[in-house]
Design an enzyme around this catalytic site. Structure first.
Site, PDB file in Angstrom:
ATOM      1  N   ASP A  31       0.852  -1.192   0.000  1.00 35.43           N
ATOM      2  CA  ASP A  31       0.000   0.000   0.000  1.00 35.43           C
ATOM      3  C   ASP A  31       0.882   1.235   0.000  1.00 35.43           C
ATOM      4  O   ASP A  31       2.047   1.170   0.408  1.00 35.43           O
ATOM      5  CB  ASP A  31      -0.930   0.018   1.233  1.00 35.43           C
ATOM      6  CG  ASP A  31      -2.273   0.677   0.940  1.00 35.43           C
ATOM      7  OD1 ASP A  31      -2.280   1.869   0.586  1.00 35.43           O
ATOM      8  OD2 ASP A  31      -3.311  -0.003   1.044  1.00 35.43           O
ATOM      9  N   ASN A  32       0.341   2.342  -0.471  1.00 36.73           N
ATOM     10  CA  ASN A  32       1.047   3.621  -0.385  1.00 36.73           C
ATOM     11  C   ASN A  32       0.218   4.667   0.357  1.00 36.73           C
ATOM     12  O   ASN A  32       0.564   5.844   0.358  1.00 36.73           O
ATOM     13  CB  ASN A  32       1.426   4.141  -1.775  1.00 36.73           C
ATOM     14  CG  ASN A  32       0.226   4.479  -2.638  1.00 36.73           C
ATOM     15  OD1 ASN A  32      -0.907   4.113  -2.305  1.00 36.73           O
ATOM     16  ND2 ASN A  32       0.445   5.166  -3.742  1.00 36.73           N
ATOM     17  N   THR A 144     -15.696  -4.445 -10.895  1.00 38.14           N
ATOM     18  CA  THR A 144     -16.905  -3.803 -10.384  1.00 38.14           C
ATOM     19  C   THR A 144     -18.076  -4.071 -11.313  1.00 38.14           C
ATOM     20  O   THR A 144     -17.917  -4.095 -12.545  1.00 38.14           O
ATOM     21  CB  THR A 144     -16.705  -2.277 -10.230  1.00 38.14           C
ATOM     22  OG1 THR A 144     -17.970  -1.643 -10.027  1.00 38.14           O
ATOM     23  CG2 THR A 144     -16.050  -1.670 -11.466  1.00 38.14           C
ATOM     24  N   SER A 179     -18.615   6.053 -15.100  1.00 38.41           N
ATOM     25  CA  SER A 179     -17.739   7.141 -14.657  1.00 38.41           C
ATOM     26  C   SER A 179     -16.351   6.868 -15.206  1.00 38.41           C
ATOM     27  O   SER A 179     -16.070   5.773 -15.726  1.00 38.41           O
ATOM     28  CB  SER A 179     -17.678   7.205 -13.122  1.00 38.41           C
ATOM     29  OG  SER A 179     -16.895   6.121 -12.612  1.00 38.41           O
ATOM     30  N   TYR A 181     -13.740   6.474 -13.420  1.00 37.81           N
ATOM     31  CA  TYR A 181     -13.225   5.375 -12.592  1.00 37.81           C
ATOM     32  C   TYR A 181     -13.645   4.033 -13.181  1.00 37.81           C
ATOM     33  O   TYR A 181     -12.816   3.134 -13.353  1.00 37.81           O
ATOM     34  CB  TYR A 181     -13.729   5.500 -11.155  1.00 37.81           C
ATOM     35  CG  TYR A 181     -13.806   4.176 -10.434  1.00 37.81           C
ATOM     36  CD1 TYR A 181     -12.648   3.493 -10.072  1.00 37.81           C
ATOM     37  CD2 TYR A 181     -15.037   3.593 -10.124  1.00 37.81           C
ATOM     38  CE1 TYR A 181     -12.713   2.260  -9.430  1.00 37.81           C
ATOM     39  CE2 TYR A 181     -15.113   2.374  -9.481  1.00 37.81           C
ATOM     40  CZ  TYR A 181     -13.953   1.701  -9.136  1.00 37.81           C
ATOM     41  OH  TYR A 181     -14.027   0.492  -8.505  1.00 37.81           O
ATOM     42  N   HIS A 182     -14.923   3.885 -13.510  1.00 37.93           N
ATOM     43  CA  HIS A 182     -15.399   2.627 -14.073  1.00 37.93           C
ATOM     44  C   HIS A 182     -14.753   2.350 -15.433  1.00 37.93           C
ATOM     45  O   HIS A 182     -14.512   1.195 -15.794  1.00 37.93           O
ATOM     46  CB  HIS A 182     -16.924   2.643 -14.176  1.00 37.93           C
ATOM     47  CG  HIS A 182     -17.610   2.600 -12.845  1.00 37.93           C
ATOM     48  ND1 HIS A 182     -18.159   3.713 -12.269  1.00 37.93           N
ATOM     49  CD2 HIS A 182     -17.822   1.574 -11.981  1.00 37.93           C
ATOM     50  CE1 HIS A 182     -18.692   3.383 -11.095  1.00 37.93           C
ATOM     51  NE2 HIS A 182     -18.487   2.082 -10.900  1.00 37.93           N
ATOM     52  N   LYS A 185     -11.584   0.570 -14.875  1.00 39.49           N
ATOM     53  CA  LYS A 185     -11.771  -0.847 -14.545  1.00 39.49           C
ATOM     54  C   LYS A 185     -12.021  -1.669 -15.808  1.00 39.49           C
ATOM     55  O   LYS A 185     -11.603  -2.826 -15.908  1.00 39.49           O
ATOM     56  CB  LYS A 185     -12.920  -1.007 -13.559  1.00 39.49           C
ATOM     57  CG  LYS A 185     -12.777  -0.211 -12.275  1.00 39.49           C
ATOM     58  CD  LYS A 185     -11.618  -0.706 -11.439  1.00 39.49           C
ATOM     59  CE  LYS A 185     -12.051  -1.809 -10.518  1.00 39.49           C
ATOM     60  NZ  LYS A 185     -11.006  -2.139  -9.521  1.00 39.49           N
ATOM     61  N   GLU A 328     -26.992   9.291 -15.207  1.00 41.51           N
ATOM     62  CA  GLU A 328     -27.365   7.879 -15.167  1.00 41.51           C
ATOM     63  C   GLU A 328     -28.870   7.750 -15.335  1.00 41.51           C
ATOM     64  O   GLU A 328     -29.617   8.696 -15.101  1.00 41.51           O
ATOM     65  CB  GLU A 328     -26.943   7.243 -13.843  1.00 41.51           C
ATOM     66  CG  GLU A 328     -27.626   7.871 -12.626  1.00 41.51           C
ATOM     67  CD  GLU A 328     -27.193   7.300 -11.290  1.00 41.51           C
ATOM     68  OE1 GLU A 328     -26.435   6.311 -11.281  1.00 41.51           O
ATOM     69  OE2 GLU A 328     -27.616   7.843 -10.251  1.00 41.51           O
TER      70      GLU A 328
END
Length: 391
Positions: A31-32, A144, A179, A181-182, A185, A328
Site C-alpha cells: 500500500d502507499n 466492479t 464514470s 473510474y469505471h 476498470k 445515469e
C-alpha cells in the site's frame, strides 16, 4: 499459499489480509496510503479510528502469533512492484490497490488522469511482474459491476453468446461504464484478458457489487484491527453512507427519485468470495469473470430499510431527495447473473433489518467523529448541465 494483497491497508484489503493469515497462509501487503490522503483531502475521515499499518500488523502478531509482511510504495512504479513480486514470489495476488471512487474520478481533469494512471498503469505493471517472475500465479482482481452499466438486457458473468449474420461466438459482455473510474476498470479487464490469452496467465475478475458493513471475524477481536469506514459523498458507498447519516441525524442523501438499482453484498461475503476464488484458481490462460454480489436493491429500498431499522433503535431518520449529481438512468431494467460463486459454495449473508440495526449500533460508538460537511453531494458528472432546480 503465499498471498500478496495490493491495497492491504484499505477497507477490504486489511480484513482480507487478516482472513488469509488466520487460515495459515503466508501474507504480504502492499500500500502507499493514498486512500487515507485522498479522504483527508476531501475534508473527511474514516468514521472508525483506524490504526496505522505498523500498529495493525504488530497487533495481529501479538494476538495470533502470525506475521504479515508490508511493502510501502505505489504500484504505478513498475520497478517497485516488480521487486515486490520477485522477492515474495506469490502463489496468488489479490488486487485491491486502486483509486476506487467514481466521484473522485469526476472532480476534474487532474483527478480523472490520476485515477486512470493509478489504476490502468498500476495494473499493467503488475501483469508484467507476474509474467516475468510468477507466470503460474493466480491473479484475483477486484473489478466492479459498474463496468456493465445499465443495459436493457440481463447482465451475464463476463461473457455473452452472440449470434450475428448466421455466425455465433462467446464474447466479452459489452461494457457501459458510468464514470471515468469505471472506465479504468474496463481497461483493466481488457488488459488482463489480453495477458491471459497471450502470456498464459491465469486470472479471476471479481465484478463486485456495492459493499456494506464493517465487522469481520478477525477485526472484531481487537479495536486496533478495525477497518476503515467511509461515509462522505466521495468515498462512502450508499448503504454505509445512509447508516452514518441515520446515527448522526443527517437526512439520507437519495439522489434523484432513488429508483437506481444496484447489486450489493456484505463485507464478510466479499472476504468469502475472494477466498473461494483464491482456493479455486483459474486455469492457465483462462480469464474468469465472477459477478460478486448477493442481492439487488434500489436506492429507495435501502433508504426505507435504514429508516425502519433506525426507528427501532430510537433514531429519527429523514429521507431527502437531492438533485442527482450523476449522469445515469433512474428508471431502468436491472437483472444480473451471479451463479458462479454460489456454485463454488458461497453462503450469502443477506441484508435485513436486523443486520442494518447491528451496523447502526456499531457506528453509534463513533458518531462524534463524523465530518458532516463532507456528506452532501458536491461532485457533478456534468458541471455544465442544469440541475432539476435550475431547469
Amino acid at each position: 499459499m503465499r498471498i500478496l494483497i495490493l491495497g492491504g491497508d484499505g477497507y477490504l484489503g486489511w480484513p482480507t489480509a487478516l482472513r488469509f493469515s488466520a487460515r495459515g497462509h503466508e501474507v504480504a501487503v502492499v500500500d502507499n496510503f493514498n486512500r487515507r490522503r485522498w479522504v483527508e483531502g476531501a475534508g473527511s475521515n474514516s468514521l472508525t479510528p483506524i490504526a496505522d499499518l505498523d500498529t495493525r500488523i504488530a497487533t495481529w502478531e501479538e494476538l495470533s502469533g502470525k506475521r504479515i509482511a508490508a511493502h510501502v510504495g505505489p504500484i504505478e512504479d513498475g520497478d517497485f512492484i516488480d521487486g515486490v513480486v520477485a522477492e515474495f514470489l506469490p502463489d496468488a495476488v489479490v488486487h485491491y490497490g486502486q483509486q476506487a471512487s467514481a466521484p473522485y474520478s469526476m472532480i476534474s481533469r487532474q483527478t480523472a488522469v490520476e485515477t486512470q494512471y493509478a489504476n490502468t498503469i498500476g495494473n499493467l505493471n503488475l501483469l508484467f511482474a507476474l509474467r516475468d517472475h510468477v507466470p503460474e500465479a493466480h491473479l484475483v482482481k477486484l473489478g466492479t459491476m459498474g463496468e456493465y452499466g445499465q443495459p436493457n438486457i440481463d447482465i451475464e458473468e463476463g461473457y455473452i453468446e452472440i449470434s450475428h449474420k448466421g455466425r455465433s461466438d462467446r464474447l466479452p459482455y459489452p461494457k457501459l461504464p458510468g464514470s471515468l473510474y469505471h472506465c479504468s476498470k474496463v481497461h483493466d479487464s481488457t488488459n488482463i484478458h489480453f495477458a491471459c490469452r497471450t502470456w498464459g496467465l491465469r486470472a479471476t475478475d471479481l465484478n463486485q457489487g456495492v459493499v456494506y458493513g464493517i465487522e469481520t471475524e478477525e477485526t472484531v477481536s481487537d479495536e486496533r484491527l478495525i477497518t476503515r469506514f467511509d461515509y462522505d459523498e466521495m468515498f462512502g458507498t450508499v448503504l454505509n453512507r445512509f447508516c452514518v447519516q441515520a446515527v448522526i441525524g443527517h437526512p439520507l442523501t437519495v439522489y434523484g427519485e432513488g429508483h437506481q438499482t444496484r447489486s450489493f453484498l456484505n463485507i464478510r461475503d466479499t472476504l468469502a468470495c475472494v477466498e473461494i476464488a483464491a482456493l479455486n484458481p483459474a486455469d492457465a490462460g483462462e480469464f474468469r469473470v465472477f459477478n460478486q454480489f448477493t442481492e439487488q436493491f434500489s436506492v429507495m429500498e435501502l433508504a426505507e430499510l435504514v429508516k425502519e431499522a433506525g426507528a427501532h433503535l430510537g433514531y429519527e431518520v429523514e429521507i431527502r431527495h437531492y438533485d442527482n449529481p450523476r449522469v445515469e438512468k433512474e428508471e431502468h431494467y436491472y437483472n444480473a447473473v451471479n451463479s458462479n460463486l454460489l456454485d463454488l459454495g458461497l453462503e450469502p449473508r443477506l441484508l435485513g433489518e436486523e443486520l442494518v440495526e447491528s451496523i447502526l449500533g456499531i457506528l453509534d460508538r463513533y458518531k462524534e467523529r463524523a465530518a458532516e460537511g463532507a456528506i452532501d453531494p458536491r461532485t457533478r458528472w456534468n458541471p455544465g448541465r442544469p440541475t432539476a432546480a435550475q431547469a
